[in-house]
Design a protein around this motif. Structure first.
Motif, short mmCIF file in Angstrom:
data_model
loop_
_atom_site.label_atom_id
_atom_site.label_comp_id
_atom_site.label_asym_id
_atom_site.label_seq_id
_atom_site.Cartn_x
_atom_site.Cartn_y
_atom_site.Cartn_z
N HIS A 42 8.64 -27.43 13.31
CA HIS A 42 8.83 -28.50 12.34
C HIS A 42 10.11 -29.29 12.63
CE1 HIS A 42 8.55 -30.73 8.66
NE2 HIS A 42 9.69 -30.24 8.21
N HIS A 43 11.13 -28.58 13.08
CA HIS A 43 12.40 -29.25 13.37
C HIS A 43 12.31 -30.14 14.60
CE1 HIS A 43 14.64 -25.86 11.04
NE2 HIS A 43 14.25 -26.83 10.24
N GLN A 56 3.01 -30.81 5.84
CA GLN A 56 3.29 -29.98 4.67
C GLN A 56 2.78 -30.70 3.42
OE1 GLN A 56 7.16 -27.71 4.80
NE2 GLN A 56 7.73 -29.40 6.16
N PRO A 57 2.50 -29.94 2.35
CA PRO A 57 2.56 -28.49 2.22
C PRO A 57 1.44 -27.78 2.98
CG PRO A 57 1.64 -29.45 0.24
CD PRO A 57 2.07 -30.60 1.10
N VAL A 58 1.62 -26.48 3.16
CA VAL A 58 0.66 -25.65 3.87
C VAL A 58 -0.06 -24.77 2.86
CG1 VAL A 58 0.36 -23.87 5.63
CG2 VAL A 58 2.13 -25.63 5.91
N ARG A 59 -1.40 -24.79 2.88
CA ARG A 59 -2.14 -23.94 1.94
C ARG A 59 -2.27 -22.53 2.52
NH1 ARG A 59 -7.64 -25.26 -0.36
NH2 ARG A 59 -8.20 -25.47 1.84
N VAL A 60 -1.90 -21.53 1.70
CA VAL A 60 -1.98 -20.15 2.14
C VAL A 60 -2.65 -19.29 1.07
CG1 VAL A 60 0.07 -20.29 3.61
CG2 VAL A 60 0.30 -19.55 1.23
N GLU A 61 -3.23 -18.20 1.53
CA GLU A 61 -3.77 -17.17 0.64
C GLU A 61 -2.70 -16.10 0.54
OE1 GLU A 61 -6.96 -13.66 1.43
OE2 GLU A 61 -7.71 -15.70 1.74
N ILE A 113 7.25 -25.05 4.36
CA ILE A 113 7.51 -23.99 5.34
C ILE A 113 8.62 -23.06 4.89
CG2 ILE A 113 8.35 -23.58 7.69
CD1 ILE A 113 6.76 -26.01 8.59
N ARG A 114 9.62 -23.60 4.23
CA ARG A 114 10.73 -22.75 3.79
C ARG A 114 10.31 -21.73 2.74
NH1 ARG A 114 11.71 -27.80 1.48
NH2 ARG A 114 11.60 -27.83 -0.82
N SER A 115 9.14 -21.96 2.11
CA SER A 115 8.67 -21.05 1.06
C SER A 115 7.63 -20.05 1.55
CB SER A 115 8.08 -21.86 -0.10
OG SER A 115 9.03 -22.76 -0.63
N GLU A 172 2.67 -33.22 12.53
CA GLU A 172 2.70 -34.26 11.50
C GLU A 172 2.02 -35.55 11.94
OE1 GLU A 172 5.88 -35.16 8.02
OE2 GLU A 172 6.64 -34.86 10.05
N ASN A 173 2.23 -35.99 13.17
CA ASN A 173 1.69 -37.27 13.61
C ASN A 173 0.44 -37.14 14.48
OD1 ASN A 173 3.74 -38.77 12.29
ND2 ASN A 173 5.16 -38.32 13.98
N SER A 174 0.52 -36.33 15.53
CA SER A 174 -0.60 -36.23 16.46
C SER A 174 -1.69 -35.28 15.98
CB SER A 174 -0.10 -35.78 17.83
OG SER A 174 0.54 -34.51 17.74
N ARG A 175 -1.36 -34.50 14.95
CA ARG A 175 -2.30 -33.53 14.38
C ARG A 175 -2.83 -32.54 15.42
NH1 ARG A 175 -5.81 -36.49 9.58
NH2 ARG A 175 -4.03 -37.40 8.51
N GLU A 176 -1.95 -32.12 16.29
CA GLU A 176 -2.31 -31.07 17.24
C GLU A 176 -2.18 -29.72 16.54
OE1 GLU A 176 0.05 -31.31 20.72
OE2 GLU A 176 -0.61 -33.33 21.25
N LEU A 177 -3.02 -28.77 16.98
CA LEU A 177 -3.04 -27.45 16.35
C LEU A 177 -1.79 -26.66 16.74
CD1 LEU A 177 -4.68 -25.39 14.68
CD2 LEU A 177 -5.72 -24.62 16.83
N VAL A 178 -1.08 -26.18 15.72
CA VAL A 178 0.11 -25.36 15.93
C VAL A 178 -0.22 -23.88 15.70
CG1 VAL A 178 2.48 -24.88 15.20
CG2 VAL A 178 1.60 -27.24 15.20
N LEU A 179 -0.90 -23.59 14.60
CA LEU A 179 -1.27 -22.23 14.25
C LEU A 179 -2.61 -22.29 13.52
CD1 LEU A 179 0.23 -19.56 14.78
CD2 LEU A 179 1.03 -19.61 12.43
#
Length: 399
Positions: free
Chosen positions: A372-373, A379-384, A331-333, A347-354
C-alpha cells in the motif's frame, strides 16, 4: 507396564511365538500376529498407528530383513525389532544395515527380557512420533512462509489454496483420514508448478478457452515441475509424488500418461484432482449444481465415492453466520486470522495482490502495508472475521 492402547505387530511363522506375545502383553497392549510378510504389510498399510513391529529372520515371503525394510516405508514411526534364532554376524549385520532394526533379540527370549525390549521399543516409537510432530510443525511453518512469498509474486496461482484446503479437510473427515498433514501440505503446494507457467496459458485455461496441444502439454506438466522442486526436501518426498499424480484421472487419463489408476491411485491425488477441477468449475460464491454437473460429465476422471461425498458435503457450503462476522477494514485494522472475502487489488491498475480466501497472518498483513505504501491497495478490504481463531494456524508462519 502402564495400561495403554499401543499396537504391536508380530510377524513370525511360529504359532507359539504368537501365543507368547498375547499371553505376556495382551492385557495391556493390542497385539496382532501374522505368519507371513504379505498379510503383515497389508495390515500395516491400512493401520497407521502401529508402535512396534517384531519379525523373525526367516519370515515366509520377503524374509525378515526385507520385511522390516518395507515396514520402514509404510510405518516409519514404528520401532522395528528382529526376534530370531539366527545369531551369525552376517545375519546381525543384515538386520542392522538393511532392515534398520532398533533391537536384535535372540530366541528363545526370557519373558523379562522381552518385556524390557517392548518397553524400550515403545519409548523409541514415542520419541520418533514426538520428533516427527515437531518437524511437521516446523516444516508447515516454513511451507506457509514460502506460499506467502510466492503469493506476493504470483497470486493468481495460489488463490485457490485457502478454499481447497478447507474442502479437503472436510472430505478427509468423511473419508476417516486421521493423518491429514500430507494432504494439507499437498493442497498448499499444489499450485507451485503453475506459478512457473506462462500467465497467458493459465488465463486461457481458467476462462475455459481452447488450448493448443503444446499449451495443454505445458499445463499438464506442472505437477512434474512441483515434484522436481520438492523431492529433495526431507519429509516432502511423498507429498512431491502425490502432486506428481494430482493431474492423473481415476480412469488413467491426464498426466503422467503412464501410472496408477483406479484404486491403485493414492487417495490424496484423487482428492486434489477433484477439488482443483471443482474450484475452476465453480463461481466466485463457491461450488453449485452447475459446477458438479460439469464434473459429472467427465465422471470417469474422478473417484465416484469422493465425487458423491463432495457433492453432498460441499455444494452451497456456507459457513455458519454465528461463527463469523463480516468487516470492512482499512489495512491498519486487519487482524491475523481474518479471511479475505474479495481479492486485494492495487488502487489504480487493479492488479491482484492477495487472493480471496487467504487467511491473513502477521507476515501477509505487513506485506499488504508495504504494498500500500508503494503502489496503493484498494480500501476498505472486506474480511471474514471469526470469533474463535486457531492460534497455531494463524501463527504458522512464525513457527
Amino acid at each position: 507396564m502402564d495400561n495403554t492402547t499401543d499396537l504391536i505387530v508380530v510377524a513370525d511363522s511360529d504359532e507359539s511365538v504368537h501365543a507368547g506375545f498375547k499371553r505376556l502383553f495382551g492385557e495391556h497392549l493390542t497385539v496382532v500376529c501374522f505368519s507371513d510378510s504379505e498379510n503383515a504389510l497389508q495390515f500395516l498399510k491400512q493401520n497407521h498407528g502401529v508402535a512396534v513391529v517384531f519379525s523373525c529372520y526367516n519370515l515366509p515371503g520377503l524374509g525378515g530383513t526385507a520385511f522390516l525394510r518395507a515396514v520402514e516405508t509404510v510405518a516409519p514411526q514404528a520401532a522395528r525389532v528382529m526376534l530370531t534364532k539366527e545369531t551369525s554376524a552376517e545375519a546381525i549385520k543384515k538386520a542392522l544395515n538393511e532392515g534398520h532394526v532398533f533391537l536384535f533379540l535372540e530366541k528363545p527370549c526370557m519373558p523379562k527380557d522381552l518385556a524390557g525390549a517392548v518397553e524400550m521399543a515403545l519409548a523409541h516409537h514415542k520419541q520418533i512420533a514426538k520428533d516427527r510432530l515437531l518437524l511437521e510443525r516446523t516444516l508447515a511453518g516454513s511451507v506457509k512462509l514460502l506460499i506467502d512469498m510466492m503469493n506476493l509474486f504470483h497470486p493468481e496461482a495460489f488463490r485457490r489454496t485457502g478454499t481447497v484446503r478447507k474442502q479437503a479437510l472436510k472430505l478427509a473427515r468423511l473419508l476417516k483420514i486421521e493423518k491429514t498433514w500430507e494432504l494439507e501440505m499437498a493442497v498448499m503446494l499444489s499450485p507451485l508448478g503453475e506459478a512457473l507457467l506462462p500467465k497467458q496459458i493459465l488465463a486461457r485455461y481458467r476462462a475455459a478457452r481452447s488450448l493448443t496441444e503444446q499449451e495443454r502439454d505445458i499445463l499438464n506438466r506442472s505437477p512434474a515441475q512441483t515434484r522436481d522442486l520438492l523431492k529433495n526436501i526431507p519429509q516432502l518426498e511423498t507429498v512431491a509424488e502425490y502432486l506428481y499424480l494430482s493431474a492423473r484421472g481415476f480412469d488413467g487419463s491426464g498426466f503422467p500418461k503412464e501410472g496408477p489408476k483406479g484404486e491403485e491411485l493414492p487417495m490424496i491425488p484423487r482428492i486434489i484432482k477433484l477439488l482443483t477441477d471443482l474450484w475452476y468449475a465453480s463461481p466466485e460464491t463457491g461450488p453449485d449444481a452447475a459446477a458438479f454437473e460439469a464434473l459429472t460429465i467427465n465422471r470417469r476422471k474422478y473417484d465416484p465415492k469422493i465425487l458423491e461425498l463432495a457433492k453432498a458435503a460441499l455444494m452451497d457450503d456456507v459457513p455458519e453466520e454465528k461463527n463469523k462476522q463480516i468487516a470492512e477494514c482499512y489495512i491498519r485494522s486487519l487482524q491475523p486470522g481474518d479471511i479475505l472475502i474479495d481479492d486485494a487489488l492495487t488502487e489504480n491498475s487493479r492488479e491482484l495482490v492477495l487472493s480471496r480466501g487467504h487467511m491473513l497472518t502477521p507476515t501477509t498483513i505487513r506485506r499488504l502495508e508495504h504494498f500500500h505504501h508503494t503502489v496503493g491497495v484498494r480500501q476498505p478490504v472486506r474480511v471474514e472475521r471469526h470469533m474463535v481463531v486457531d492460534p497455531e494456524e494463524v501463527q504458522a508462519d512464525v513457527v
